[in-house]
Design a protein around this motif. Structure first.
Motif, PDB file in Angstrom:
ATOM      1  N   VAL B 244       0.708  -1.443  -0.238  1.00 35.17           N
ATOM      2  CA  VAL B 244      -0.133   0.215   0.424  1.00 35.17           C
ATOM      3  C   VAL B 244       0.878   1.535  -0.302  1.00 35.17           C
ATOM      4  O   VAL B 244       1.872   1.135   0.483  1.00 35.17           O
ATOM      5  N   GLY B 245       0.697   1.510  -1.009  1.00 39.90           N
ATOM      6  CA  GLY B 245       1.931   3.135  -1.157  1.00 39.90           C
ATOM      7  C   GLY B 245       1.675   4.368  -0.120  1.00 39.90           C
ATOM      8  O   GLY B 245       0.150   4.487   0.189  1.00 39.90           O
ATOM      9  N   GLY B 246       2.424   5.573  -0.124  1.00 38.15           N
ATOM     10  CA  GLY B 246       2.202   6.375   1.011  1.00 38.15           C
ATOM     11  C   GLY B 246       2.529   6.169   1.807  1.00 38.15           C
ATOM     12  O   GLY B 246       1.594   7.477   3.096  1.00 38.15           O
ATOM     13  N   LEU B 247       2.812   5.225   2.843  1.00 40.65           N
ATOM     14  CA  LEU B 247       2.681   5.132   4.253  1.00 40.65           C
ATOM     15  C   LEU B 247       3.615   5.300   4.768  1.00 40.65           C
ATOM     16  O   LEU B 247       5.123   5.240   4.432  1.00 40.65           O
ATOM     17  N   ARG B 248       4.229   5.930   6.658  1.00 41.53           N
ATOM     18  CA  ARG B 248       5.115   5.860   7.353  1.00 41.53           C
ATOM     19  C   ARG B 248       5.371   4.757   7.773  1.00 41.53           C
ATOM     20  O   ARG B 248       3.980   4.543   8.428  1.00 41.53           O
ATOM     21  N   THR B 249       6.225   4.555   7.611  1.00 40.70           N
ATOM     22  CA  THR B 249       6.010   2.165   8.573  1.00 40.70           C
ATOM     23  C   THR B 249       7.754   2.248   9.191  1.00 40.70           C
ATOM     24  O   THR B 249       9.001   3.431   8.580  1.00 40.70           O
TER      25      THR B 249
END
Lengths: 260, 291
Positions: B244-249
């Protein structure tokens, strides 16, 4: 109808020229074996998925061109497009994809896989209680892979008398890891083993149909590049090579020359 | 979980004549009854993992539903090409069921640890990758997936949790806590029990995944606006979540090194900061960094 081995070899040469691809010498060593296997197998080119068919797995996937040419000659498909072998848009890759080519049961290419799959198929048929037979053709170079011997051990241990292993003893590994006595080794592993001239269709047919106890192994003594002097004498140079027009003419001439 | 595997496969085999068990000389004692009941469908085939996989693929090609089982690193890492080609590329299904991962054989060291199996098998097109956390999840997911024609990986553990976390459905993550918190902790497999304990009094959202491929993108995306800490005793989950794109992980678990310690699974987890205290400290630190 049994295809003519010389005509098949000529077709392989022409396709190797037209397509720019091909492991020609390794194809030439198995032509008669393919003719003999498809001669004894129950199969129907008009119905590749026919439920009553026997199964053939080309474990030495590098010889796919020979397999394509034989399947085409038997009527599985129009052989014309095989000339696009390995080129953009073809269904005939340099290693076969079972989802693309009618009559190909397993996609092979990486060595030492097909024999294990064939072993699983033969064991499945035992579990299902059918009389279907499974044939697999392995190369001597391929038999450098330990998985070949794992599969033989499992097949023998499970008593798979519906499995036949054809071993192409074309001595392709003369410059690397040699297996000088494959028949002794396969017999020692427990196969019912017979050695035979791998370019004699009648002898191969006899070896494939004689009664066997347990896993049947047919060690076919063959010549890499059989039929063309240039290929036989230079098998390493020709391992993977496409002949240009001039060489093609020369190879066809050698192929059609009367045997000395 | 191995007992549950035995029970579920035994029940399936009684109803479905196409179910076959192939063992790599592991868990054999669990399957005495199966062997008695179905002698032609039980095969303890020996210590030859690549061939176990090829045979599994060949059986699947002929319409059977094989379950092949032995220790995780040997049946996945050693056999990666057989799984990739004989099952994946050939589109022959079958069920690969392992034991030992990640640290069930903690005392044996890195040869018997398995933390690369999940990311490796996730790479294979068409592969289903399942890391059950409980015996209930083993039962439900095995029954729902075993005969679907796809290669499916079940990574069993000898240390399951026994929590009821809600309805188990293939491909669906379980949202255990959604507090509208700015931080979400995501985990997978049996470790969720430890994560729950470590986060007991922390204000975080909490999600666990039993299916790593396909990952439940919708549930991951639901927490897109939070900072996500992936807590896992293996590789593969963080890669799946980041589909899933655009995550802060960020990730709390293994370093880029072999795990060298011995002892019990709890000892190894503690050394990695994957005990309740270590997880609590990591989540607290992450929440501070993100605030």
């Amino acid at each position: 109808m049994t295809p003519n081995p010389t005509a098949l070899r000529a077709e392989i040469l022409r396709i190797a020229h037209d397509s720019g691809h091909g492991h020609v010498p390794t194809c030439f060593s198995i032509v008669e074996m393919l003719c003999a296997v498809y001669g004894v197998m129950r199969h129907d080119p008009a119905r590749p998925e026919w439920d009553g068919r026997d199964l053939f797995v080309l474990s030495k996937g590098h010889a796919s061109l020979a397999h394509y040419v034989v399947l085409g000659a038997l009527g599985y498909y129009d052989p014309g497009p095989v000339a696009r072998f390995g080129n953009r848009g073809t269904m005939f890759g340099c290693h076969a994809d079972r989802l693309k080519v009618p009559g190909v049961e397993v996609s092979t290419g990486s060595l030492g896989h097909g024999i294990g799959l064939a072993t699983g198929m033969a064991l499945a048929e035992k579990i299902l209680g059918t009389d279907r037979r499974v044939y697999t053709l392995v190369g001597d170079g391929e038999s450098n892979e330990g998985t070949v011997w794992e599969a033989v051990m499992v097949a023998v241990d499970r008593g798979l008398d519906n499995l036949t292993l054809l071993y192409d003893d074309n001595r392709s590994q003369g410059r690397a890891l040699q297996i000088p006595n494959p028949a002794e080794r396969l017999a020692a592993f427990g196969c019912d083993t017979v050695g035979v001239d791998g370019h004699d269709v009648a002898a191969l047919t006899q070896a494939l149909t004689r009664p066997a106890r347990g896993v049947r192994a047919v060690v076919a003594r063959t010549v890499k590049g059989k039929g063309c002097r240039t290929l036989e004498d230079n098998m390493y140079e020709w391992h993977r090579k496409s002949p240009d027009a001039e060489t093609l003419a020369k190879l066809l001439e050698e192929l059609h020359a009367p045997a000395v | 979980m191995r007992r549950q595997f035995r029970d579920t496969v035994g029940a399936l085999a009684a109803e479905d004549e196409r179910v076959v068990v192939i063992l790599g000389d592991v868990s054999v004692y669990q399957f005495f009854a199966f062997k008695q009941a179905h002698p032609t469908r039980f095969h303890n085939m020996g210590i030859c993992e690549p061939t176990l996989i090829s045979v599994t693929a060949g059986m699947s090609a002929r319409g059977l539903h094989p379950f092949v089982h032995t220790i995780a690193p040997f049946l996945t890492e050693r056999c990666f090409e057989q799984i990739k080609l004989d099952m994946g590329y050939n589109r022959f299904g079958g069920n690969i069921v392992t034991c030992g991962a990640s640290f069930d054989y903690a005392w044996d060291g890195a040869t018997h640890h398995a933390y690369y199996d999940l990311p490796l098998l996730r790479l294979i097109p068409g592969m289903e990758v399942i890391q059950p956390g409980s015996e209930h999840e083993v039962d439900v997911l095995m029954r729902s997936q075993y005969a679907n024609g796809r290669p499916t990986y079940f990574r069993l553990s000898d240390h399951p949790h026994d929590l009821d976390l809600g309805p188990v459905r293939f491909g669906e993550a379980l949202v255990l806590r959604d507090e509208g918190a700015p931080v979400t902790v995501m985990t997978a497999g049996p470790l969720v029990a430890t994560v729950l304990e470590g986060c007991r009094d922390l204000s975080v959202n909490l999600v666990t995944h039993h299916t790593l491929k396909p990952i439940d993108r919708a549930t991951v995306a639901r927490f897109r606006d939070t900072a996500i800490l992936v807590v896992h005793d293996g590789h593969g989950l963080r890669e799946a979540i980041n589909e899933v794109g655009g995550l802060r992980t960020a990730y709390h678990g293994l370093e880029d090194d072999f795990v060298g310690g011995y002892g019990t699974v709890h000892d190894v987890r503690a050394a990695l900061g994957l005990d309740p205290a270590g997880i609590r400290a990591a989540v607290t630190r992450f929440a501070e960094e993100m605030s």
